[in-house]
Scaffold this motif. Structure first.
Motif, PDB file in Angstrom:
ATOM      1  N   ARG A 138      57.829-104.285 -41.053  1.00 47.34           N
ATOM      2  CA  ARG A 138      57.686-105.113 -39.693  1.00 47.34           C
ATOM      3  C   ARG A 138      56.397-105.690 -39.427  1.00 47.34           C
ATOM      4  NH1 ARG A 138      58.770-100.626 -37.311  1.00 47.34           N
ATOM      5  NH2 ARG A 138      56.511-100.056 -36.735  1.00 47.34           N
ATOM      6  N   ASP A 139      55.234-105.352 -39.733  1.00 51.62           N
ATOM      7  CA  ASP A 139      53.948-106.151 -39.662  1.00 51.62           C
ATOM      8  C   ASP A 139      54.102-107.517 -40.436  1.00 51.62           C
ATOM      9  OD1 ASP A 139      53.324-103.977 -38.038  1.00 51.62           O
ATOM     10  OD2 ASP A 139      51.922-103.237 -39.556  1.00 51.62           O
ATOM     11  N   ALA A 140      54.607-107.282 -41.671  1.00 50.51           N
ATOM     12  CA  ALA A 140      54.828-108.626 -42.697  1.00 50.51           C
ATOM     13  C   ALA A 140      55.579-109.644 -41.979  1.00 50.51           C
ATOM     14  CB  ALA A 140      55.165-108.015 -43.892  1.00 50.51           C
ATOM     15  N   ALA A 141      56.826-109.120 -41.522  1.00 48.37           N
ATOM     16  CA  ALA A 141      57.617-110.038 -40.828  1.00 48.37           C
ATOM     17  C   ALA A 141      57.055-110.617 -39.654  1.00 48.37           C
ATOM     18  CB  ALA A 141      58.932-109.339 -40.466  1.00 48.37           C
ATOM     19  N   LYS A 142      56.083-109.972 -38.855  1.00 52.48           N
ATOM     20  CA  LYS A 142      55.345-110.486 -37.661  1.00 52.48           C
ATOM     21  C   LYS A 142      54.331-111.464 -38.169  1.00 52.48           C
ATOM     22  CE  LYS A 142      55.971-106.453 -34.469  1.00 52.48           C
ATOM     23  NZ  LYS A 142      55.521-105.665 -33.881  1.00 52.48           N
ATOM     24  N   GLN A 143      53.790-110.929 -39.190  1.00 50.33           N
ATOM     25  CA  GLN A 143      52.726-111.757 -39.750  1.00 50.33           C
ATOM     26  C   GLN A 143      53.191-113.322 -40.069  1.00 50.33           C
ATOM     27  OE1 GLN A 143      49.383-111.642 -39.830  1.00 50.33           O
ATOM     28  NE2 GLN A 143      48.721-112.595 -41.476  1.00 50.33           N
ATOM     29  N   THR A 144      54.297-113.181 -40.938  1.00 53.56           N
ATOM     30  CA  THR A 144      54.930-114.560 -41.478  1.00 53.56           C
ATOM     31  C   THR A 144      55.577-115.435 -40.180  1.00 53.56           C
ATOM     32  OG1 THR A 144      55.806-113.426 -43.208  1.00 53.56           O
ATOM     33  CG2 THR A 144      56.932-115.624 -42.505  1.00 53.56           C
ATOM     34  N   ASN A 145      55.958-114.570 -39.008  1.00 57.55           N
ATOM     35  CA  ASN A 145      55.986-115.311 -37.701  1.00 57.55           C
ATOM     36  C   ASN A 145      55.107-115.820 -37.170  1.00 57.55           C
ATOM     37  OD1 ASN A 145      56.806-115.233 -34.636  1.00 57.55           O
ATOM     38  ND2 ASN A 145      58.901-115.695 -35.598  1.00 57.55           N
ATOM     39  N   THR A 146      53.996-115.345 -37.047  1.00 55.18           N
ATOM     40  CA  THR A 146      52.693-115.552 -36.525  1.00 55.18           C
ATOM     41  C   THR A 146      52.178-117.015 -37.087  1.00 55.18           C
ATOM     42  OG1 THR A 146      52.239-113.658 -35.625  1.00 55.18           O
ATOM     43  CG2 THR A 146      50.291-115.003 -35.717  1.00 55.18           C
ATOM     44  N   ARG A 147      51.963-116.778 -38.584  1.00 54.43           N
ATOM     45  CA  ARG A 147      51.652-117.912 -39.520  1.00 54.43           C
ATOM     46  C   ARG A 147      52.460-119.224 -39.231  1.00 54.43           C
ATOM     47  NH1 ARG A 147      47.526-116.201 -38.589  1.00 54.43           N
ATOM     48  NH2 ARG A 147      46.583-114.429 -39.352  1.00 54.43           N
ATOM     49  N   CYS A 148      53.658-118.948 -38.886  1.00 53.63           N
ATOM     50  CA  CYS A 148      54.761-120.004 -38.814  1.00 53.63           C
ATOM     51  C   CYS A 148      54.392-120.697 -37.419  1.00 53.63           C
ATOM     52  CB  CYS A 148      56.093-119.564 -38.713  1.00 53.63           C
ATOM     53  SG  CYS A 148      57.260-120.839 -38.674  1.00 53.63           S
ATOM     54  N   GLU A 149      54.076-119.949 -36.676  1.00 56.50           N
ATOM     55  CA  GLU A 149      53.798-120.442 -35.245  1.00 56.50           C
ATOM     56  C   GLU A 149      52.420-121.445 -35.292  1.00 56.50           C
ATOM     57  OE1 GLU A 149      54.185-117.022 -32.650  1.00 56.50           O
ATOM     58  OE2 GLU A 149      56.299-117.267 -32.546  1.00 56.50           O
ATOM     59  N   ASP A 150      51.497-120.631 -36.179  1.00 59.89           N
ATOM     60  CA  ASP A 150      50.279-121.346 -36.227  1.00 59.89           C
ATOM     61  C   ASP A 150      50.493-122.766 -36.998  1.00 59.89           C
ATOM     62  OD1 ASP A 150      49.007-119.205 -35.016  1.00 59.89           O
ATOM     63  OD2 ASP A 150      48.471-118.360 -37.120  1.00 59.89           O
ATOM     64  N   LEU A 151      51.287-122.710 -38.093  1.00 63.26           N
ATOM     65  CA  LEU A 151      51.329-123.827 -38.864  1.00 63.26           C
ATOM     66  C   LEU A 151      52.239-125.094 -37.951  1.00 63.26           C
ATOM     67  CD1 LEU A 151      51.200-125.451 -41.220  1.00 63.26           C
ATOM     68  CD2 LEU A 151      53.447-124.299 -42.204  1.00 63.26           C
ATOM     69  N   GLN A 152      53.163-124.419 -37.151  1.00 59.76           N
ATOM     70  CA  GLN A 152      53.913-125.219 -36.081  1.00 59.76           C
ATOM     71  C   GLN A 152      53.141-125.953 -35.286  1.00 59.76           C
ATOM     72  OE1 GLN A 152      57.895-125.845 -35.946  1.00 59.76           O
ATOM     73  NE2 GLN A 152      56.649-127.581 -34.938  1.00 59.76           N
ATOM     74  N   ALA A 153      52.219-125.241 -34.574  1.00 58.30           N
ATOM     75  CA  ALA A 153      51.271-125.813 -33.930  1.00 58.30           C
ATOM     76  C   ALA A 153      50.299-126.954 -34.547  1.00 58.30           C
ATOM     77  CB  ALA A 153      50.159-124.812 -33.012  1.00 58.30           C
TER      78      ALA A 153
END
Length: 171
Positions: A138-153
């Motif tokens: 679950r933490d790895a999936a959240k990390q991927t989502n967070t890094r995706c949002e960072d890259l999107q920004a």
């Protein structure tokens, strides 16, 4: 005369389609490939998870569940490897390099977790489900989502208007 016209038309098309072959990929190609890679990854990941849930609800316990889980783990590992490979192929603009690297590492983290489960040789479905239910997944999936949002920004700040579909749904 026809040959000259055909040659002139061919020359115009060649210039319009790409210009200098030595110029390399342009920034637009990067953003297009990044968007396609990210959207496809998130959509396929969401689909794999949905299919797993549906199949587990509709299959009796035992060997059938083991088969369903084995397919899910194998397909997930292949998906994550494909995503990692595709992201490694991209050459981001300097201002996006660190955000893309973090995004790549997040996908790599998920890949590493699934490879461990795939290669562990679990003998029953309950053990695989227990492993997949650990907080680290679950933490790895959240990390991927967070890094995706960072890259999107970072992509948005660069003036590009691509959708990385961080929530699994392209807009």
């Amino acid at each position: 005369m026809r040959i000259r016209c055909a040659f002139a038309l061919l020359l115009v098309v060649a210039i319009a389609c790409g210009g200098n072959a030595d110029a390399g990929a342009n920034a637009g190609d990067y953003f297009t490939k990044l968007e396609r890679t990210s959207q496809t990854a998130h959509i396929q990941e969401r689909g794999l998870t949905r299919d797993l849930r549906i199949r587990l609800e509709n299959v009796p316990s035992g060997e059938d569940r083991m088969g369903v889980l084995t397919v899910y783990v194998d397909q997930s590992a292949r998906l994550y490897q494909d995503v990692v490979d595709a992201l490694q192929q991209l050459d981001p603009p300097r201002e996006l390099a660190s955000a893309q690297q973090a995004y790549l590492q997040a996908w790599k983290g998920q890949l590493d977790l699934f490879v461990v489960v795939r290669d562990a040789g679990f003998s029953n479905a309950a053990k695989i489900l227990d492993e997949l239910g650990r907080p680290v997944f679950r933490d790895a999936a959240k990390q991927t989502n967070t890094r995706c949002e960072d890259l999107q920004a970072a992509v948005d700040a660069s003036g590009s208007h691509v959708d990385l579909a961080c929530d699994g749904r392209p807009s």
